[in-house]
Design a protein around this motif. Sequence first.
Motif, PDB file in Angstrom:
ATOM      1  N   GLU A   1       2.680   0.024  -2.034  1.00 53.07           N
ATOM      2  CA  GLU A   1       3.818   0.549  -1.268  1.00 53.07           C
ATOM      3  C   GLU A   1       3.862   2.066  -1.413  1.00 53.07           C
ATOM      4  N   VAL A   2       4.250   2.731  -0.347  1.00 52.05           N
ATOM      5  CA  VAL A   2       4.627   4.142  -0.444  1.00 52.05           C
ATOM      6  C   VAL A   2       6.060   4.220   0.082  1.00 52.05           C
ATOM      7  N   ILE A   3       6.978   4.428  -0.838  1.00 50.20           N
ATOM      8  CA  ILE A   3       8.398   4.426  -0.475  1.00 50.20           C
ATOM      9  C   ILE A   3       8.894   5.865  -0.295  1.00 50.20           C
ATOM     10  N   LEU A   4       9.444   6.112   0.865  1.00 50.07           N
ATOM     11  CA  LEU A   4      10.035   7.432   1.125  1.00 50.07           C
ATOM     12  C   LEU A   4      11.528   7.381   0.805  1.00 50.07           C
ATOM     13  N   VAL A   5      11.947   8.270  -0.097  1.00 50.61           N
ATOM     14  CA  VAL A   5      13.365   8.315  -0.453  1.00 50.61           C
ATOM     15  C   VAL A   5      14.063   9.358   0.417  1.00 50.61           C
ATOM     16  N   LEU A   6      15.117   8.929   1.083  1.00 53.94           N
ATOM     17  CA  LEU A   6      15.885   9.832   1.943  1.00 53.94           C
ATOM     18  C   LEU A   6      17.347   9.804   1.528  1.00 53.94           C
ATOM     19  N   ASP A   7      17.944  10.982   1.532  1.00 59.69           N
ATOM     20  CA  ASP A   7      19.349  11.119   1.167  1.00 59.69           C
ATOM     21  C   ASP A   7      20.195  10.938   2.437  1.00 59.69           C
ATOM     22  N   ALA A   8      20.980   9.869   2.469  1.00 57.27           N
ATOM     23  CA  ALA A   8      21.743   9.544   3.685  1.00 57.27           C
ATOM     24  C   ALA A   8      22.718  10.655   4.072  1.00 57.27           C
TER      25      ALA A   8
ATOM     26  N   PRO B   1      -2.253  -4.454 -11.689  1.00 63.08           N
ATOM     27  CA  PRO B   1      -0.850  -4.167 -11.369  1.00 63.08           C
ATOM     28  C   PRO B   1      -0.675  -3.702  -9.925  1.00 63.08           C
ATOM     29  N   ALA B   2       0.458  -4.012  -9.363  1.00 64.92           N
ATOM     30  CA  ALA B   2       0.803  -3.438  -8.054  1.00 64.92           C
ATOM     31  C   ALA B   2       1.136  -1.966  -8.301  1.00 64.92           C
ATOM     32  N   VAL B   3       0.741  -1.110  -7.369  1.00 70.42           N
ATOM     33  CA  VAL B   3       1.027   0.319  -7.541  1.00 70.42           C
ATOM     34  C   VAL B   3       1.918   0.798  -6.400  1.00 70.42           C
ATOM     35  N   LEU B   4       3.063   1.333  -6.784  1.00 71.36           N
ATOM     36  CA  LEU B   4       4.027   1.837  -5.804  1.00 71.36           C
ATOM     37  C   LEU B   4       4.203   3.339  -6.020  1.00 71.36           C
ATOM     38  N   MET B   5       4.108   4.080  -4.946  1.00 72.32           N
ATOM     39  CA  MET B   5       4.294   5.522  -5.047  1.00 72.32           C
ATOM     40  C   MET B   5       5.642   5.863  -4.388  1.00 72.32           C
ATOM     41  N   VAL B   6       6.423   6.700  -5.063  1.00 75.00           N
ATOM     42  CA  VAL B   6       7.735   7.064  -4.529  1.00 75.00           C
ATOM     43  C   VAL B   6       7.704   8.541  -4.145  1.00 75.00           C
TER      44      VAL B   6
ATOM     45  N   VAL C   1       1.558  11.027   4.477  1.00 72.18           N
ATOM     46  CA  VAL C   1       1.156   9.732   3.884  1.00 72.18           C
ATOM     47  C   VAL C   1       1.674   8.577   4.744  1.00 72.18           C
ATOM     48  N   ASP C   2       1.021   7.433   4.632  1.00 74.49           N
ATOM     49  CA  ASP C   2       1.491   6.253   5.365  1.00 74.49           C
ATOM     50  C   ASP C   2       2.658   5.636   4.599  1.00 74.49           C
ATOM     51  N   ILE C   3       3.842   5.846   5.115  1.00 74.93           N
ATOM     52  CA  ILE C   3       5.044   5.312   4.472  1.00 74.93           C
ATOM     53  C   ILE C   3       5.137   3.817   4.799  1.00 74.93           C
ATOM     54  N   THR C   4       5.412   3.007   3.781  1.00 71.80           N
ATOM     55  CA  THR C   4       5.539   1.561   4.049  1.00 71.80           C
ATOM     56  C   THR C   4       6.991   1.096   4.022  1.00 71.80           C
ATOM     57  N   GLY C   5       7.870   1.931   3.484  1.00 68.57           N
ATOM     58  CA  GLY C   5       9.280   1.542   3.434  1.00 68.57           C
ATOM     59  C   GLY C   5      10.143   2.741   3.104  1.00 68.57           C
ATOM     60  N   ILE C   6      11.410   2.619   3.440  1.00 61.10           N
ATOM     61  CA  ILE C   6      12.351   3.716   3.173  1.00 61.10           C
ATOM     62  C   ILE C   6      13.409   3.247   2.186  1.00 61.10           C
ATOM     63  N   ALA C   7      13.725   4.116   1.229  1.00 58.12           N
ATOM     64  CA  ALA C   7      14.884   3.886   0.359  1.00 58.12           C
ATOM     65  C   ALA C   7      15.918   4.929   0.766  1.00 58.12           C
ATOM     66  N   LEU C   8      17.040   4.464   1.250  1.00 59.02           N
ATOM     67  CA  LEU C   8      18.086   5.367   1.721  1.00 59.02           C
ATOM     68  C   LEU C   8      19.145   5.468   0.630  1.00 59.02           C
TER      69      LEU C   8
END
Length: 300
Positions: A220-227, A101-106, A244-251
């Motif tokens: 993926e390591v997705i960083l969640v940010l509150d706009a 499986p792909a593993v994504l950390m949020v 951590v090495d962030i690979t993408g942002i979820a805004l």
Amino acid sequence: MVRLRSRLSRSQNTLGKGLLTLLSREHLDEDTWEEIEETLLTADVGVAPTQELVERLRARVRVLGTRTPAELRALLREELLTLIGTDLDRTLHTESPLDQPAVLMVVGVNGTGKTTTTGKIARVLVADGRSVVLGAADTFRAAAADQLQTWGERVGARTVRGPEAGDPASVAFDAVKEGIAEGADVVLIDTAGRLHTKTGLMDELGKVKRVVEKHGPLDEVILVLDATTGQNGLVQARVFAEVVDITGIALTKLDGTAKGGIVVAVQRELGVPVKLIGLGEGPDDLAPFEPEAFVDALIG
Ligand code: GDP
């Protein structure tokens, strides 16, 4: 993109309409350029990108001479897209190159919408026919595992959880193990976002990451940010990026804010693309971040 447009209406009013109105003035004097700058700063575009954009707009408007609304719209569209960047890889990688499986950390500070975003990502994947295991590694906040499990039940994904206040890394490890055993397509790991101390955070997230990587690399390591947290969010983001090495942002929460310009500031600041945007609290209120659609929604 009617939905995107309606959800971004607050940012549209300030950024899109605001800028177009200012640029349409007959005399673009210094005061007007200052107002344009203020508009961009208020929308949280950030200081350096604002200056860059104003300089480019000034140069281009100068050669335009007369300015029709259509010309101004096209010009602003082009310049906003240049600022946001259209050539970054914004794909959410949900396929592992390995046979597992792909593993994504949020990751992200509590309250930014981490658990909700994890649930929404699961929803998109399940709707796409993928099987998903959720790992409730936010063992610090008592209700977090319940909240994630509720999301799991809602969207059709199984949740692996540990004892309350247990070790986040061991929950993450178990979730990936389960995912492999079940032949799941994707494992999503929701982590705790305690920004008590940088070392504390580093120890915790670092351990989760190391333990998960015993099974293989993270996809993926997705960083969640509150706009809505604006520049404060940027400070938090920097701390996470060091840990951590962030690979993408979820805004998230772009639906409730006029500060849509933060999209530009965060990825400039971190050198990481915005991949997802949160547009509400419901399961379908997550969208891939597409610069063209975003800018079109902003400038109407
Ligand atoms: P966590 O502590 O980071 O896991 O945050 P939660 O997932 O519990 O979310 C905190 C609050 O933000 C909840 O009330 C969510 O419904 C809300 N929320 C999350 N994402 C969005 C979004 O994109 N838009 C809006 N309006 N609310 C959101």
